[in-house]
Design an enzyme around this catalytic site. Structure first.
Site, PDB file in Angstrom:
ATOM      1  N   LYS A  35      47.530  34.664  45.344  1.00  0.00           N
ATOM      2  CA  LYS A  35      46.667  35.745  45.539  1.00  0.00           C
ATOM      3  C   LYS A  35      45.589  35.353  46.352  1.00  0.00           C
ATOM      4  CE  LYS A  35      43.941  38.585  42.402  1.00  0.00           C
ATOM      5  NZ  LYS A  35      42.955  38.666  43.515  1.00  0.00           N
ATOM      6  N   LEU A  36      45.475  36.058  47.427  1.00  0.00           N
ATOM      7  CA  LEU A  36      44.414  35.572  48.461  1.00  0.00           C
ATOM      8  C   LEU A  36      43.033  36.610  47.990  1.00  0.00           C
ATOM      9  CD1 LEU A  36      46.871  36.130  51.508  1.00  0.00           C
ATOM     10  CD2 LEU A  36      45.835  33.739  50.455  1.00  0.00           C
TER      11      LEU A  36
END
Length: 327
Positions: A35-36
């Site tokens: 998850k960026l």
């Protein structure tokens, strides 16, 4: 059915991720990605011109010129999905760095993870595995720095959770391998799990400080009711306090916007806002959204050890909900 032999590239609403406190542990059916912590962005090329748009269809083209240059050779009439991320000194995605990125000092990267239209062909109804192959074979060879590919993480879910925790990344994403691209929908075919604690919260007021403010009063929406969660005085440099305080101008209101205040007692951790303590508060129209880190939610629905990270201008306040988490 195709409207024409060739689909024109245009802004397509991004497919949304469903928050969960447990990702499906089934690598045959699901694939996992980091998850960026950045800004979701849709890029497309139409009439040989590159467009970069935020998830709410605001223009990012002028804001991230290096990304636009890296997309220059994208095939015409192609639409791709990704995330604009800033990297800190350690090379980690940092929302704070993204918020405060001024010009060339901060490395900005656009991580691409999906394709919706490829050279005039709408591929949204193809399964994710097919779209990924098309992305790898037809799109990636045309891209250059700072545009990069978000590949699949090849490890067990247990090992991935452990790695994310120790590296201090935000969380993990799981996507069903056979999922089609569903613009604007949060169908559950794509899921996200936050591992290191933090979330967006709405700023509904502040306590008075000497020159600016002392603490922010923050909360989240439950339906259309704003719920008080905590006060925080951590995470601010003097310059940041000044900057934030300037944003409060014109947002002052006389009524407290939180429906669950005042509270009867201040509670074990002193996060409760009693009538006496509210005398020091100034209220704001609840439109500003901040990213905050914290240790935990307490039994009486307060946050412990909160810290301000950055303002978020890509999320409407009304969408801020309490996120459940895995410990």
């Amino acid at each position: 059915p195709l409207v024409s032999a060739r689909d024109k590239a245009r802004f397509i609403q991004p497919m949304l991720l469903l928050s969960t406190d447990k990702l499906p542990d089934d690598p045959a059916k699901w694939e996992y990605q980091l998850k960026l912590d950045g800004y979701r962005a849709i890029a497309f090329k139409s009439d040989n011109r590159i467009h970069l748009r935020s998830r709410n269809d605001n223009d990012f083209t002028r804001r991230y010129p290096s990304v636009v240059r890296g997309l220059a050779k994208l095939p015409n009439d192609t639409v791709i999905d990704g995330e604009v991320v800033a990297l800190d000194e350690g090379g980690r995605p940092s929302f704070n760095a993204l918020q405060n990125s001024n010009g060339s000092q901060t490395p900005i990267v656009y991580y691409v993870f999906d394709v919706m239209v490829l050279a005039g062909r709408d591929v949204r109804s193809e399964p994710l595995t097919t779209r990924r192959t098309l992305l790898e074979e037809k799109v990636l060879p045309t891209l250059s720095e700072p545009v990069r590919y978000t590949g699949v993480l090849d490890a067990s879910l247990r090992d991935l959770i452990h790695a994310v925790k120790t590296q201090g990344f935000e969380g993990l994403v799981a996507k069903r391998r056979n999922s089609r691209y569903e613009p604007g929908l949060r169908s559950g075919a794509w899921m996200k799990m936050r591992i290191n604690r933090g979330q967006e919260l709405v700023i509904g007021g502040y306590t008075i400080g000497t020159r600016t403010f002392d603490a922010l009063v923050i909360g989240y929406y439950e339906g259309d009711r704003l719920m008080y969660a905590s006060r925080t005085r951590n995470g601010f440099t003097p310059a940041l306090r000044q900057q934030l305080f300037r944003k409060f101008k014109g947002l002052e209101i006389s009524e407290c916007p939180f429906v669950n205040l005042p509270e009867a007692r201040s509670g074990r951790w002193g996060q409760g806002l009693t009538k006496e303590k509210m005398a020091d508060c100034r209220w704001l129209k609840p439109v500003l959204v901040g990213q905050f880190e914290f240790v935990e939610w307490t039994a009486d629905n307060h946050l412990r050890h909160t810290k301000f990270v950055a303002l978020r201008d890509d999320k409407p306040a009304r969408e801020v909900r309490r996120e459940e988490m895995r410990s």
